[in-house]
Design an enzyme around this catalytic site. Sequence first.
Site, PDB file in Angstrom:
ATOM      1  N   ASP A 166       1.052  -0.960   0.220  1.00 37.96           N
ATOM      2  CA  ASP A 166      -0.215   0.023  -0.117  1.00 37.96           C
ATOM      3  C   ASP A 166       0.661   1.316   0.215  1.00 37.96           C
ATOM      4  O   ASP A 166       0.007   2.407  -0.328  1.00 37.96           O
ATOM      5  CB  ASP A 166      -1.161  -0.200   1.293  1.00 37.96           C
ATOM      6  CG  ASP A 166      -1.779  -0.515   1.199  1.00 37.96           C
ATOM      7  OD1 ASP A 166      -2.101  -1.409  -0.308  1.00 37.96           O
ATOM      8  OD2 ASP A 166      -2.480  -1.335   2.179  1.00 37.96           O
TER       9      ASP A 166
ATOM     10  N   LYS B  17      -5.326  -4.402  -7.406  1.00 40.21           N
ATOM     11  CA  LYS B  17      -5.816  -3.539  -5.806  1.00 40.21           C
ATOM     12  C   LYS B  17      -7.036  -2.882  -6.854  1.00 40.21           C
ATOM     13  O   LYS B  17      -7.273  -2.905  -7.318  1.00 40.21           O
ATOM     14  CB  LYS B  17      -4.871  -2.682  -6.229  1.00 40.21           C
ATOM     15  CG  LYS B  17      -3.755  -3.421  -4.872  1.00 40.21           C
ATOM     16  CD  LYS B  17      -4.037  -3.830  -3.502  1.00 40.21           C
ATOM     17  CE  LYS B  17      -2.411  -4.140  -2.925  1.00 40.21           C
ATOM     18  NZ  LYS B  17      -3.260  -4.660  -1.914  1.00 40.21           N
TER      19      LYS B  17
END
Length: 403
Positions: free
Chosen positions: A282, A309
């Site tokens: 992330d 994602k």
Amino acid sequence: MSIVEIENSILKGEVNIPPSKSAAHRALICSFLAGGGKVGGIIDSSDMKATIGALNSLKNGEKIIDCIESGSTLRFIIPIAAALGKNVRFTGSGRLPERPIGEYISLIEEHSVRCVSNGCLPLEIEGKLEAGRFELRGDISSQYVTGLLLALPLLNDKSEIILTSPLQSKPYVDMTIKVLKDFGVEIIETESGYIVEGNQKYIPRNYTVEGDWSQAAFFLAAGAIGGDVKVKGLDMNSTQGDKEIVEILRRFGAKIEIGDDYVRAEKSELNGIEIDAKNIPDMVPALSVVAANAKGKTVINNTRRLRIKESDRVESIVLNLKRAGINAVSNDNSIIIEGSEYFGAELCGFNDHRIVMAFSVFALNSREKTIITCAESINKSYPEFFKDYNSLGGVANVISDRK
């Protein structure tokens, strides 16, 4: 769709970072399974609405569980619903229905749950999950492991999770184990995975969610590339993997100050480095922005999983950097970025909250105005991002309902 117009500016001052989205998902689920207690520090984001909504659906016996766009909600709730013996249909929106869950489906089918799916959403499950041996790869998604760790204590007998390949994003699983322990559930880690005793009881308690290192990374990056930002509300003893932002920025050459509950990053001369993103996927959007402002070449490895994602984050990052004049390329499992000066451009947010926030930081050092589409996507995790950004001296003007 909204756009945000951003002028060249410098961020200076203090910002209180919101609670951790990752920890909040886990705490909400544990509190639900405990049957009591309050969870403090929940922000009004789309992902939090997804988990709260899913838990309410389970509580009320509803047959449809809408996970909205939250992959965490989906992957955590599937085995929990199965452990509770619920017959439900999972749905979602945005890119979530495209994200594969075939390996997860096969795994729970091996343990007496009937599934109807084409390997993605929608997914219908029926039957009650049975304890036993759960074998899965560790390089697909740590969220699968977390989902099982949350669900297996509810079963009647002992279970074992066997990882057939090295676990990636392990800090997220460590966070799960910590939150479970906070709610009275014990997990035993082994050389090959985890042992989970059955018939465990979640203990009701009031719980406050810690600050979010993933979101802190954006403002610390802003400080390092051209400002002076103190991010408050952080726990230096956190199990969050994205706490690694501190050491990575130092490796870039950033000046970092650490206090009891804050980290401060100041404008520094940065140089390209090599980064392993295996445990910090992330953070890659924020780190890519730092790389664009560093002298020389930065190589970010182990990026393959970023392709599934909210967007294909590898392509999202490379395309936006190229549009602004940065030399950036990708291969099967890496992103290579050559730092240089860059200019304003119309960039795509790809309906991805982390892409929008990262390139809003990127725009701070642009020589011209930058426009980013899909500005509304920040609502997924950090609805107050632009408010905090502007409070530090940023100039971000969100224009709604652009056709």
